[in-house]
Design a protein around this motif. Structure first.
Motif, PDB file in Angstrom:
ATOM      1  N   GLU A  66      63.740 -11.438  80.434  1.00 47.87           N
ATOM      2  CA  GLU A  66      64.117 -10.315  81.301  1.00 47.87           C
ATOM      3  C   GLU A  66      63.259  -9.097  80.990  1.00 47.87           C
ATOM      4  OE1 GLU A  66      68.151  -7.969  82.767  1.00 47.87           O
ATOM      5  OE2 GLU A  66      68.289  -9.393  81.116  1.00 47.87           O
ATOM      6  N   THR A  67      62.927  -8.363  82.032  1.00 51.77           N
ATOM      7  CA  THR A  67      62.216  -7.094  81.914  1.00 51.77           C
ATOM      8  C   THR A  67      63.075  -6.029  82.571  1.00 51.77           C
ATOM      9  OG1 THR A  67      60.053  -8.166  81.995  1.00 51.77           O
ATOM     10  CG2 THR A  67      60.130  -5.837  82.549  1.00 51.77           C
ATOM     11  N   LEU A  68      63.349  -4.952  81.836  1.00 53.48           N
ATOM     12  CA  LEU A  68      64.168  -3.861  82.362  1.00 53.48           C
ATOM     13  C   LEU A  68      63.394  -2.553  82.309  1.00 53.48           C
ATOM     14  CD1 LEU A  68      67.376  -4.501  80.257  1.00 53.48           C
ATOM     15  CD2 LEU A  68      67.160  -4.896  82.694  1.00 53.48           C
ATOM     16  N   ALA A  69      63.316  -1.865  83.429  1.00 51.55           N
ATOM     17  CA  ALA A  69      62.821  -0.492  83.385  1.00 51.55           C
ATOM     18  C   ALA A  69      63.894   0.321  82.656  1.00 51.55           C
ATOM     19  CB  ALA A  69      62.602   0.039  84.791  1.00 51.55           C
ATOM     20  N   ASN A  70      63.478   1.198  81.771  1.00 49.84           N
ATOM     21  CA  ASN A  70      64.420   1.966  80.956  1.00 49.84           C
ATOM     22  C   ASN A  70      65.125   3.027  81.814  1.00 49.84           C
ATOM     23  OD1 ASN A  70      65.773   3.530  79.106  1.00 49.84           O
ATOM     24  ND2 ASN A  70      64.016   3.868  77.772  1.00 49.84           N
ATOM     25  N   PRO A  71      66.417   2.846  82.075  1.00 48.46           N
ATOM     26  CA  PRO A  71      67.134   3.828  82.888  1.00 48.46           C
ATOM     27  C   PRO A  71      67.410   5.142  82.153  1.00 48.46           C
ATOM     28  CG  PRO A  71      68.662   2.170  82.095  1.00 48.46           C
ATOM     29  CD  PRO A  71      67.276   1.736  81.671  1.00 48.46           C
ATOM     30  N   HIS A  72      67.197   5.166  80.841  1.00 42.58           N
ATOM     31  CA  HIS A  72      67.483   6.353  80.033  1.00 42.58           C
ATOM     32  C   HIS A  72      66.216   7.066  79.575  1.00 42.58           C
ATOM     33  CE1 HIS A  72      71.521   4.886  80.181  1.00 42.58           C
ATOM     34  NE2 HIS A  72      71.136   3.746  79.659  1.00 42.58           N
ATOM     35  N   ARG A  73      65.101   6.674  80.111  1.00 47.04           N
ATOM     36  CA  ARG A  73      63.806   7.231  79.689  1.00 47.04           C
ATOM     37  C   ARG A  73      63.756   8.747  79.838  1.00 47.04           C
ATOM     38  NH1 ARG A  73      57.843   5.542  82.012  1.00 47.04           N
ATOM     39  NH2 ARG A  73      56.706   6.603  80.369  1.00 47.04           N
ATOM     40  N   ARG A  74      64.311   9.254  80.895  1.00 42.68           N
ATOM     41  CA  ARG A  74      64.241  10.695  81.172  1.00 42.68           C
ATOM     42  C   ARG A  74      65.588  11.403  80.995  1.00 42.68           C
ATOM     43  NH1 ARG A  74      59.254  10.291  82.365  1.00 42.68           N
ATOM     44  NH2 ARG A  74      58.270   9.322  84.139  1.00 42.68           N
ATOM     45  N   ARG A  76      68.294  13.672  79.537  1.00 45.41           N
ATOM     46  CA  ARG A  76      68.096  14.940  78.805  1.00 45.41           C
ATOM     47  C   ARG A  76      68.501  14.851  77.342  1.00 45.41           C
ATOM     48  NH1 ARG A  76      67.104  19.981  81.009  1.00 45.41           N
ATOM     49  NH2 ARG A  76      66.623  19.837  83.216  1.00 45.41           N
ATOM     50  N   GLY A  77      69.590  14.208  77.054  1.00 47.42           N
ATOM     51  CA  GLY A  77      70.042  14.105  75.672  1.00 47.42           C
ATOM     52  C   GLY A  77      70.850  12.843  75.472  1.00 47.42           C
ATOM     53  N   GLY A  78      70.854  12.327  74.265  1.00 50.11           N
ATOM     54  CA  GLY A  78      71.654  11.157  73.953  1.00 50.11           C
ATOM     55  C   GLY A  78      71.100   9.839  74.437  1.00 50.11           C
ATOM     56  N   ALA A  79      69.792   9.764  74.619  1.00 53.86           N
ATOM     57  CA  ALA A  79      69.197   8.505  75.088  1.00 53.86           C
ATOM     58  C   ALA A  79      69.409   7.381  74.074  1.00 53.86           C
ATOM     59  CB  ALA A  79      67.710   8.685  75.374  1.00 53.86           C
ATOM     60  N   GLY A  80      69.317   7.676  72.798  1.00 57.97           N
ATOM     61  CA  GLY A  80      69.444   6.653  71.760  1.00 57.97           C
ATOM     62  C   GLY A  80      70.754   5.886  71.831  1.00 57.97           C
ATOM     63  N   PRO A  81      71.898   6.569  71.805  1.00 61.67           N
ATOM     64  CA  PRO A  81      73.174   5.858  71.904  1.00 61.67           C
ATOM     65  C   PRO A  81      73.341   5.104  73.232  1.00 61.67           C
ATOM     66  CG  PRO A  81      73.517   8.031  70.966  1.00 61.67           C
ATOM     67  CD  PRO A  81      72.080   7.978  71.421  1.00 61.67           C
ATOM     68  N   GLN A  82      72.814   5.645  74.315  1.00 67.17           N
ATOM     69  CA  GLN A  82      72.919   4.956  75.607  1.00 67.17           C
ATOM     70  C   GLN A  82      72.077   3.685  75.616  1.00 67.17           C
ATOM     71  OE1 GLN A  82      72.361   7.638  78.966  1.00 67.17           O
ATOM     72  NE2 GLN A  82      73.429   9.249  77.853  1.00 67.17           N
ATOM     73  N   VAL A  83      70.901   3.749  75.016  1.00 68.65           N
ATOM     74  CA  VAL A  83      70.046   2.557  74.927  1.00 68.65           C
ATOM     75  C   VAL A  83      70.707   1.512  74.027  1.00 68.65           C
ATOM     76  CG1 VAL A  83      67.856   1.687  74.016  1.00 68.65           C
ATOM     77  CG2 VAL A  83      67.886   3.694  75.506  1.00 68.65           C
ATOM     78  N   ALA A  84      71.282   1.940  72.919  1.00 70.50           N
ATOM     79  CA  ALA A  84      71.967   1.000  72.017  1.00 70.50           C
ATOM     80  C   ALA A  84      73.086   0.282  72.759  1.00 70.50           C
ATOM     81  CB  ALA A  84      72.512   1.729  70.791  1.00 70.50           C
ATOM     82  N   GLU A  85      73.837   0.998  73.566  1.00 65.76           N
ATOM     83  CA  GLU A  85      74.913   0.386  74.364  1.00 65.76           C
ATOM     84  C   GLU A  85      74.338  -0.622  75.355  1.00 65.76           C
ATOM     85  OE1 GLU A  85      78.516  -0.697  75.781  1.00 65.76           O
ATOM     86  OE2 GLU A  85      78.170   0.601  74.052  1.00 65.76           O
TER      87      GLU A  85
END
Length: 130
Positions: A66-74, A76-85
């Motif tokens: 699977e290839t996913l475009a990162n929906p959290h790339r931009r 503003r804050g808290g990208a790390g925890p959202q990506v981990a989820e």
């Protein structure tokens, strides 16, 4: 009573001792996610774990599934925890990137996702991880 005891033994074997049950591997189902600069397996591993362009998801055999475009790339804050989820929801057991921020590291640890720092192409680092 015997039926209940038998059921308890079977459940114990399936949950606690997966290697003892034929056809069940302790690491089965754990995927490898890679932060990447592009959507293909040969894309470079991104230095930005949470703000990479793509996540490449590989199975336990090193095949890109699977290839996913990162929906959290931009975000503003808290990208790390959202990506981990997101990675936890995808079933990732390991996440590979060029570097990890402190909040990203903490979030991955809370989700039980191992971190690996690597450079090179995504496919090469996944193959080396085996």
């Amino acid at each position: 009573m015997k039926r209940i005891c038998y059921l308890c033994v079977v459940l114990f074997a399936l949950c606690i001792l997966p290697g003892a049950v034929p056809g069940v591997d302790a690491g089965q189902g754990k995927l490898i996610a890679v932060a990447a600069d592009g959507p293909a397996a040969d894309a470079a591993v991104s230095l930005k774990a949470a703000r990479c362009a793509y996540f490449l998801i590989f199975d336990s055999q090193g095949e890109l599934i699977e290839t996913l475009a990162n929906p959290h790339r931009r975000t503003r804050g808290g990208a790390g925890p959202q990506v981990a989820e997101l990675l936890a929801q995808k079933g990732a057991g390991t996440f590979i990137a060029g570097e990890f921020g402190a909040r990203m590291s903490d979030a991955l640890q809370r989700k039980g996702i191992a971190m690996r720092i690597a450079t090179g192409s995504a496919l090469e680092v996944v193959q080396q991880a085996h």
